[in-house]
Design a protein around this motif. Structure first.
Motif, PDB file in Angstrom:
ATOM      1  N   THR A  11      57.210  10.182  34.931  1.00  0.00           N
ATOM      2  CA  THR A  11      58.176  10.878  34.094  1.00  0.00           C
ATOM      3  C   THR A  11      57.452  11.404  32.871  1.00  0.00           C
ATOM      4  O   THR A  11      56.843  10.641  32.130  1.00  0.00           O
ATOM      5  N   ILE A  12      57.484  12.713  32.672  1.00  0.00           N
ATOM      6  CA  ILE A  12      56.874  13.288  31.479  1.00  0.00           C
ATOM      7  C   ILE A  12      57.725  12.913  30.283  1.00  0.00           C
ATOM      8  O   ILE A  12      58.942  13.082  30.293  1.00  0.00           O
ATOM      9  N   ARG A  13      57.097  12.397  29.259  1.00  0.00           N
ATOM     10  CA  ARG A  13      57.816  11.996  28.058  1.00  0.00           C
ATOM     11  C   ARG A  13      57.297  12.801  26.881  1.00  0.00           C
ATOM     12  O   ARG A  13      56.117  13.142  26.810  1.00  0.00           O
ATOM     13  N   SER A  14      58.182  13.083  25.951  1.00  0.00           N
ATOM     14  CA  SER A  14      57.793  13.907  24.815  1.00  0.00           C
ATOM     15  C   SER A  14      58.720  13.632  23.644  1.00  0.00           C
ATOM     16  O   SER A  14      59.893  13.311  23.832  1.00  0.00           O
ATOM     17  N   THR A  15      58.190  13.721  22.450  1.00  0.00           N
ATOM     18  CA  THR A  15      59.026  13.591  21.268  1.00  0.00           C
ATOM     19  C   THR A  15      58.363  14.323  20.109  1.00  0.00           C
ATOM     20  O   THR A  15      57.140  14.488  20.079  1.00  0.00           O
ATOM     21  N   THR A  16      59.185  14.781  19.173  1.00  0.00           N
ATOM     22  CA  THR A  16      58.664  15.575  18.062  1.00  0.00           C
ATOM     23  C   THR A  16      59.488  15.323  16.808  1.00  0.00           C
ATOM     24  O   THR A  16      60.627  14.847  16.879  1.00  0.00           O
ATOM     25  N   GLN A  17      58.897  15.641  15.674  1.00  0.00           N
ATOM     26  CA  GLN A  17      59.634  15.621  14.413  1.00  0.00           C
ATOM     27  C   GLN A  17      59.104  16.718  13.515  1.00  0.00           C
ATOM     28  O   GLN A  17      57.886  16.898  13.379  1.00  0.00           O
ATOM     29  N   SER A  18      60.008  17.462  12.898  1.00  0.00           N
ATOM     30  CA  SER A  18      59.643  18.514  11.961  1.00  0.00           C
ATOM     31  C   SER A  18      59.707  17.980  10.535  1.00  0.00           C
ATOM     32  O   SER A  18      60.420  17.009  10.248  1.00  0.00           O
ATOM     33  N   PHE A  19      58.957  18.612   9.642  1.00  0.00           N
ATOM     34  CA  PHE A  19      58.943  18.184   8.248  1.00  0.00           C
ATOM     35  C   PHE A  19      58.615  19.375   7.368  1.00  0.00           C
ATOM     36  O   PHE A  19      58.337  20.472   7.855  1.00  0.00           O
ATOM     37  N   THR A  20      58.618  19.180   6.068  1.00  0.00           N
ATOM     38  CA  THR A  20      58.285  20.238   5.120  1.00  0.00           C
ATOM     39  C   THR A  20      56.879  20.753   5.385  1.00  0.00           C
ATOM     40  O   THR A  20      55.953  19.978   5.616  1.00  0.00           O
ATOM     41  N   ALA A  21      56.709  22.063   5.368  1.00  0.00           N
ATOM     42  CA  ALA A  21      55.426  22.676   5.715  1.00  0.00           C
ATOM     43  C   ALA A  21      54.321  22.257   4.758  1.00  0.00           C
ATOM     44  O   ALA A  21      54.527  22.125   3.548  1.00  0.00           O
ATOM     45  N   PHE A  22      53.112  22.069   5.312  1.00  0.00           N
ATOM     46  CA  PHE A  22      51.932  21.743   4.537  1.00  0.00           C
ATOM     47  C   PHE A  22      50.810  22.720   4.853  1.00  0.00           C
ATOM     48  O   PHE A  22      50.617  23.096   6.007  1.00  0.00           O
ATOM     49  N   THR A  23      50.051  23.124   3.826  1.00  0.00           N
ATOM     50  CA  THR A  23      48.820  23.877   4.053  1.00  0.00           C
ATOM     51  C   THR A  23      47.599  22.975   3.867  1.00  0.00           C
ATOM     52  O   THR A  23      46.554  23.191   4.467  1.00  0.00           O
ATOM     53  N   ASP A  24      47.723  21.972   3.017  1.00  0.00           N
ATOM     54  CA  ASP A  24      46.704  20.932   2.826  1.00  0.00           C
ATOM     55  C   ASP A  24      47.407  19.589   2.972  1.00  0.00           C
ATOM     56  O   ASP A  24      48.482  19.380   2.395  1.00  0.00           O
ATOM     57  N   PHE A  25      46.833  18.668   3.707  1.00  0.00           N
ATOM     58  CA  PHE A  25      47.569  17.444   4.022  1.00  0.00           C
ATOM     59  C   PHE A  25      46.633  16.340   4.481  1.00  0.00           C
ATOM     60  O   PHE A  25      45.472  16.573   4.844  1.00  0.00           O
ATOM     61  N   VAL A  26      47.150  15.128   4.487  1.00  0.00           N
ATOM     62  CA  VAL A  26      46.514  13.984   5.132  1.00  0.00           C
ATOM     63  C   VAL A  26      47.529  13.393   6.101  1.00  0.00           C
ATOM     64  O   VAL A  26      48.655  13.076   5.715  1.00  0.00           O
ATOM     65  N   TYR A  27      47.138  13.285   7.365  1.00  0.00           N
ATOM     66  CA  TYR A  27      47.996  12.733   8.410  1.00  0.00           C
ATOM     67  C   TYR A  27      47.404  11.404   8.855  1.00  0.00           C
ATOM     68  O   TYR A  27      46.187  11.299   9.068  1.00  0.00           O
ATOM     69  N   THR A  28      48.231  10.387   9.017  1.00  0.00           N
ATOM     70  CA  THR A  28      47.752   9.086   9.469  1.00  0.00           C
ATOM     71  C   THR A  28      48.654   8.532  10.557  1.00  0.00           C
ATOM     72  O   THR A  28      49.856   8.814  10.594  1.00  0.00           O
ATOM     73  N   MET A  29      48.084   7.733  11.430  1.00  0.00           N
ATOM     74  CA  MET A  29      48.885   6.970  12.383  1.00  0.00           C
ATOM     75  C   MET A  29      48.036   5.847  12.959  1.00  0.00           C
ATOM     76  O   MET A  29      46.810   5.937  13.045  1.00  0.00           O
ATOM     77  N   ASP A  30      48.695   4.756  13.338  1.00  0.00           N
ATOM     78  CA  ASP A  30      48.059   3.685  14.094  1.00  0.00           C
ATOM     79  C   ASP A  30      48.295   3.958  15.571  1.00  0.00           C
ATOM     80  O   ASP A  30      49.356   4.463  15.950  1.00  0.00           O
TER      81      ASP A  30
END
Length: 250
Positions: free
Chosen positions: A73-92
């Motif tokens: 089963t293909i699974r997918s999920t997404t979330q939108s947020f305020t636009a960034f041109t410079d950013f730091v993204y983190t996740m475990d």
């Protein structure tokens, strides 16, 4: 070694608090997918799952199913947020399961849903390492190697992914750096990955997929966040890290 430890502590602490506020339920402690939405990918629109048995931290994480090394089963999920041109993204994250190829596939995008709408798309697995590509609109192309060589995550081991992006403004060459930590130790660094971004190409969403070539194996993610850290916070974190190093020397 002490330099790497200090770097890991500073980067991890720096982005943890500011980033957490930029996404809804980025730590999944609601026990469900509040704030996240399924999107059509490969003809299916099934959301990922909540793992309350072996979470990365707290009581809950987000996970794919563990249904074999190829598509079920293909699974997918997404979330939108305020636009960034410079950013730091983190996740475990953690690659799960015992099959030969266990892949995590995700992207940071300009629009909601799917790799064709992504600006940065990644795949990482325990066999082929880490790949990434900057995407302009639907001209996704194939995965390419990142600067700095490959990284093969060990199945069952927990890591933290830190991605720093710059100049995603649609008028210049965008760039991003990747660093992966195991605990406080940096285990992979890829600097100065560049591409020419499409017009108006700011970062506005994060997308996860699993199934077929879009994530053949099972993986778990947690503590997902994106933000622009304040300089004052960086200074405080640097002092805190230095104090910890000095304390260890005593």
């Amino acid at each position: 070694m002490k330099t790497k430890l200090l770097t890991g502590l500073c980067v991890t602490c720096l982005v943890a608090n500011p980033a957490a506020a930029a996404l809804i339920n980025g730590d999944f402690e609601t026990g469900d997918l509040t704030g996240w939405s399924s999107f059509s990918f490969g003809g299916q629109t099934n959301n990922l799952l909540i793992d309350s048995v072996t979470p990365l931290s707290g009581s809950h994480s987000m996970t794919t199913d563990n249904a074999g090394s190829t598509a079920n089963t293909i699974r997918s999920t997404t979330q939108s947020f305020t636009a960034f041109t410079d950013f730091v993204y983190t996740m475990d994250f953690r690659i799960d399961g015992t099959s030969t190829v266990r892949e995590m596939d995700w992207s940071l995008g300009a629009l909601t849903g799917g790799e064709a709408n992504g600006l940065i798309r990644f795949g990482v697995d325990n066999t082929n390492g880490i790949r990434g590509i900057g995407i302009n609109g639907a001209a996704a192309g194939a995965f390419g190697s990142l600067n700095g060589g490959s990284f093969n995550p060990v199945t069952g081991v927990e890591y933290t992914w830190v991605l720093t992006g710059s100049d995603f403004d649609g008028t210049s060459s965008a760039s991003y750096d990747v660093e992966i930590f195991q605990g406080a130790s940096s285990v992979y660094t890829s600097l100065n990955n560049t591409f020419t971004s499409a017009s108006g190409a700011s970062i506005q969403s994060v997308n996860f997929t699993r199934g077929g070539n879009w994530g053949a194996g099972a993986y778990t993610v947690d503590n997902i966040g994106i933000a622009v850290p304040e300089p004052s916070s960086a200074a405080l974190v640097g002092l805190a890290g230095l104090a910890l190093i000095l304390r260890r020397r005593k």
